[in-house]
Design a protein around this motif. Structure first.
Motif, PDB file in Angstrom:
ATOM      1  N   ARG A  80       0.789  -1.232   0.000  1.00 40.62           N
ATOM      2  CA  ARG A  80       0.000   0.000   0.000  1.00 40.62           C
ATOM      3  C   ARG A  80       0.817   1.277   0.000  1.00 40.62           C
ATOM      4  O   ARG A  80       0.262   2.369  -0.136  1.00 40.62           O
ATOM      5  CB  ARG A  80      -0.924   0.005   1.212  1.00 40.62           C
ATOM      6  CG  ARG A  80      -1.892  -1.159   1.214  1.00 40.62           C
ATOM      7  CD  ARG A  80      -2.744  -1.155   2.457  1.00 40.62           C
ATOM      8  NE  ARG A  80      -3.605  -2.323   2.464  1.00 40.62           N
ATOM      9  CZ  ARG A  80      -4.021  -2.916   3.556  1.00 40.62           C
ATOM     10  NH1 ARG A  80      -3.675  -2.449   4.742  1.00 40.62           N
ATOM     11  NH2 ARG A  80      -4.788  -3.972   3.481  1.00 40.62           N
ATOM     12  N   VAL A  81       2.136   1.168   0.205  1.00 38.31           N
ATOM     13  CA  VAL A  81       2.984   2.353   0.276  1.00 38.31           C
ATOM     14  C   VAL A  81       4.192   2.190  -0.650  1.00 38.31           C
ATOM     15  O   VAL A  81       4.663   1.072  -0.857  1.00 38.31           O
ATOM     16  CB  VAL A  81       3.467   2.606   1.721  1.00 38.31           C
ATOM     17  CG1 VAL A  81       2.298   2.933   2.638  1.00 38.31           C
ATOM     18  CG2 VAL A  81       4.232   1.425   2.271  1.00 38.31           C
ATOM     19  N   PRO A  82       4.686   3.284  -1.228  1.00 34.31           N
ATOM     20  CA  PRO A  82       5.897   3.191  -2.050  1.00 34.31           C
ATOM     21  C   PRO A  82       7.102   2.805  -1.176  1.00 34.31           C
ATOM     22  O   PRO A  82       7.187   3.216  -0.018  1.00 34.31           O
ATOM     23  CB  PRO A  82       6.078   4.595  -2.621  1.00 34.31           C
ATOM     24  CG  PRO A  82       4.940   5.416  -2.150  1.00 34.31           C
ATOM     25  CD  PRO A  82       4.152   4.638  -1.161  1.00 34.31           C
ATOM     26  N   LEU A  83       7.990   2.016  -1.744  1.00 31.78           N
ATOM     27  CA  LEU A  83       9.151   1.530  -1.002  1.00 31.78           C
ATOM     28  C   LEU A  83      10.438   1.717  -1.785  1.00 31.78           C
ATOM     29  O   LEU A  83      10.448   1.597  -3.015  1.00 31.78           O
ATOM     30  CB  LEU A  83       9.004   0.033  -0.700  1.00 31.78           C
ATOM     31  CG  LEU A  83       7.848  -0.412   0.170  1.00 31.78           C
ATOM     32  CD1 LEU A  83       7.791  -1.935   0.218  1.00 31.78           C
ATOM     33  CD2 LEU A  83       7.972   0.168   1.566  1.00 31.78           C
ATOM     34  N   ASP A  84      11.524   1.976  -1.060  1.00 34.82           N
ATOM     35  CA  ASP A  84      12.869   1.870  -1.616  1.00 34.82           C
ATOM     36  C   ASP A  84      13.308   0.426  -1.439  1.00 34.82           C
ATOM     37  O   ASP A  84      13.129  -0.153  -0.355  1.00 34.82           O
ATOM     38  CB  ASP A  84      13.860   2.766  -0.878  1.00 34.82           C
ATOM     39  CG  ASP A  84      13.800   4.217  -1.308  1.00 34.82           C
ATOM     40  OD1 ASP A  84      13.059   4.539  -2.265  1.00 34.82           O
ATOM     41  OD2 ASP A  84      14.493   5.034  -0.678  1.00 34.82           O
ATOM     42  N   VAL A  85      13.888  -0.134  -2.475  1.00 32.50           N
ATOM     43  CA  VAL A  85      14.452  -1.480  -2.427  1.00 32.50           C
ATOM     44  C   VAL A  85      15.950  -1.334  -2.656  1.00 32.50           C
ATOM     45  O   VAL A  85      16.377  -0.771  -3.669  1.00 32.50           O
ATOM     46  CB  VAL A  85      13.834  -2.399  -3.506  1.00 32.50           C
ATOM     47  CG1 VAL A  85      14.503  -3.758  -3.486  1.00 32.50           C
ATOM     48  CG2 VAL A  85      12.328  -2.520  -3.299  1.00 32.50           C
ATOM     49  N   VAL A  86      16.732  -1.802  -1.690  1.00 33.24           N
ATOM     50  CA  VAL A  86      18.188  -1.748  -1.783  1.00 33.24           C
ATOM     51  C   VAL A  86      18.692  -3.162  -2.004  1.00 33.24           C
ATOM     52  O   VAL A  86      18.449  -4.049  -1.186  1.00 33.24           O
ATOM     53  CB  VAL A  86      18.817  -1.154  -0.504  1.00 33.24           C
ATOM     54  CG1 VAL A  86      20.336  -1.061  -0.647  1.00 33.24           C
ATOM     55  CG2 VAL A  86      18.210   0.203  -0.171  1.00 33.24           C
ATOM     56  N   TRP A  87      19.371  -3.361  -3.126  1.00 37.89           N
ATOM     57  CA  TRP A  87      19.962  -4.662  -3.449  1.00 37.89           C
ATOM     58  C   TRP A  87      21.376  -4.678  -2.873  1.00 37.89           C
ATOM     59  O   TRP A  87      22.125  -3.711  -3.033  1.00 37.89           O
ATOM     60  CB  TRP A  87      20.019  -4.840  -4.964  1.00 37.89           C
ATOM     61  CG  TRP A  87      18.708  -4.661  -5.661  1.00 37.89           C
ATOM     62  CD1 TRP A  87      18.279  -3.543  -6.321  1.00 37.89           C
ATOM     63  CD2 TRP A  87      17.660  -5.613  -5.796  1.00 37.89           C
ATOM     64  NE1 TRP A  87      17.033  -3.764  -6.842  1.00 37.89           N
ATOM     65  CE2 TRP A  87      16.621  -5.021  -6.539  1.00 37.89           C
ATOM     66  CE3 TRP A  87      17.491  -6.924  -5.341  1.00 37.89           C
ATOM     67  CZ2 TRP A  87      15.449  -5.686  -6.856  1.00 37.89           C
ATOM     68  CZ3 TRP A  87      16.319  -7.589  -5.653  1.00 37.89           C
ATOM     69  CH2 TRP A  87      15.323  -6.977  -6.404  1.00 37.89           C
ATOM     70  N   ILE A  88      21.764  -5.787  -2.227  1.00 40.07           N
ATOM     71  CA  ILE A  88      23.034  -5.849  -1.503  1.00 40.07           C
ATOM     72  C   ILE A  88      23.780  -7.132  -1.851  1.00 40.07           C
ATOM     73  O   ILE A  88      23.180  -8.205  -1.937  1.00 40.07           O
ATOM     74  CB  ILE A  88      22.778  -5.779   0.019  1.00 40.07           C
ATOM     75  CG1 ILE A  88      22.046  -4.467   0.348  1.00 40.07           C
ATOM     76  CG2 ILE A  88      24.072  -5.928   0.807  1.00 40.07           C
ATOM     77  CD1 ILE A  88      21.385  -4.460   1.705  1.00 40.07           C
ATOM     78  N   ARG A  89      25.102  -6.994  -1.996  1.00 39.24           N
ATOM     79  CA  ARG A  89      25.969  -8.165  -2.221  1.00 39.24           C
ATOM     80  C   ARG A  89      27.277  -7.942  -1.490  1.00 39.24           C
ATOM     81  O   ARG A  89      27.929  -6.910  -1.690  1.00 39.24           O
ATOM     82  CB  ARG A  89      26.229  -8.373  -3.716  1.00 39.24           C
ATOM     83  CG  ARG A  89      27.234  -9.489  -4.046  1.00 39.24           C
ATOM     84  CD  ARG A  89      26.565 -10.859  -3.989  1.00 39.24           C
ATOM     85  NE  ARG A  89      27.467 -11.962  -4.010  1.00 39.24           N
ATOM     86  CZ  ARG A  89      27.847 -12.635  -5.079  1.00 39.24           C
ATOM     87  NH1 ARG A  89      27.417 -12.290  -6.263  1.00 39.24           N
ATOM     88  NH2 ARG A  89      28.660 -13.659  -4.961  1.00 39.24           N
ATOM     89  N   GLU A  90      27.606  -8.868  -0.616  1.00 42.02           N
ATOM     90  CA  GLU A  90      28.872  -8.844   0.123  1.00 42.02           C
ATOM     91  C   GLU A  90      29.105  -7.506   0.820  1.00 42.02           C
ATOM     92  O   GLU A  90      30.195  -6.937   0.773  1.00 42.02           O
ATOM     93  CB  GLU A  90      30.033  -9.206  -0.802  1.00 42.02           C
ATOM     94  CG  GLU A  90      29.919 -10.619  -1.336  1.00 42.02           C
ATOM     95  CD  GLU A  90      31.000 -11.001  -2.320  1.00 42.02           C
ATOM     96  OE1 GLU A  90      31.790 -10.128  -2.746  1.00 42.02           O
ATOM     97  OE2 GLU A  90      31.050 -12.198  -2.666  1.00 42.02           O
ATOM     98  N   GLY A  91      28.047  -6.991   1.475  1.00 40.68           N
ATOM     99  CA  GLY A  91      28.173  -5.781   2.271  1.00 40.68           C
ATOM    100  C   GLY A  91      28.235  -4.485   1.494  1.00 40.68           C
ATOM    101  O   GLY A  91      28.604  -3.445   2.043  1.00 40.68           O
TER     102      GLY A  91
END
Length: 143
Positions: A80-91
């Motif tokens: 229901r709300v906009p989101l930031d998605v942070v993709w992470i690899r090895e810190g």
């Protein structure tokens, strides 16, 4: 042999995600931005994510450990709300995208920008100024 390896992998996942210690929150800091994140450590909680919530308060989010590291997708079904998605690899941050709510079926899926071992979701705008390559610091919250 495969069954024993699977049991060991599941047990290791539980310990690494903090479930065995009763810890269900992490403090995640990226480029000076700190978020207290719930862990989505099971397939069920990962599927549900932040969907169905009317808000995601500032400074909060959800952490998705991805084991083994792989290419993956997120979707905003019933979110229901906009989101930031942070993709992470090895810190390190490998990408950041802001996604809008979706109530259609099916919702579009957003593919990771490569192999990732974690995803962090927070309210849209939280990570506007975070660049690819930024360090990700994760610590367990104290109960």
């Amino acid at each position: 042999m495969k069954r024993a390896a699977a049991v060991v992998a599941v047990a290791a996942t539980i310990v690494l995600t903090g479930c065995a210690a009763g810890v269900d929150e992490l403090r995640v800091t990226i480029d000076g931005v700190m978020v207290t994140a719930e862990q989505a450590a099971t397939p069920e909680t990962q599927r549900e994510g932040l969907s169905g919530r009317d808000s995601v308060p500032e400074g909060t989010g959800m952490w998705f450990p991805i084991e083994p590291a792989q290419r993956t997708e997120v979707w905003m079904q019933e979110t229901r709300v906009p989101l930031d998605v942070v993709w992470i690899r090895e810190g390190r941050v490998t990408g950041v995208v802001t996604l809008q709510p979706c109530s259609s079926d099916p919702c579009p899926r957003e593919a990771s920008p490569g192999v990732v071992d974690a995803i962090l979701e927070a309210a849209a705008g939280t990570f506007d100024n975070v660049a690819t390559g930024a360090a990700v610091d994760v610590t367990r919250s104290t109960p």
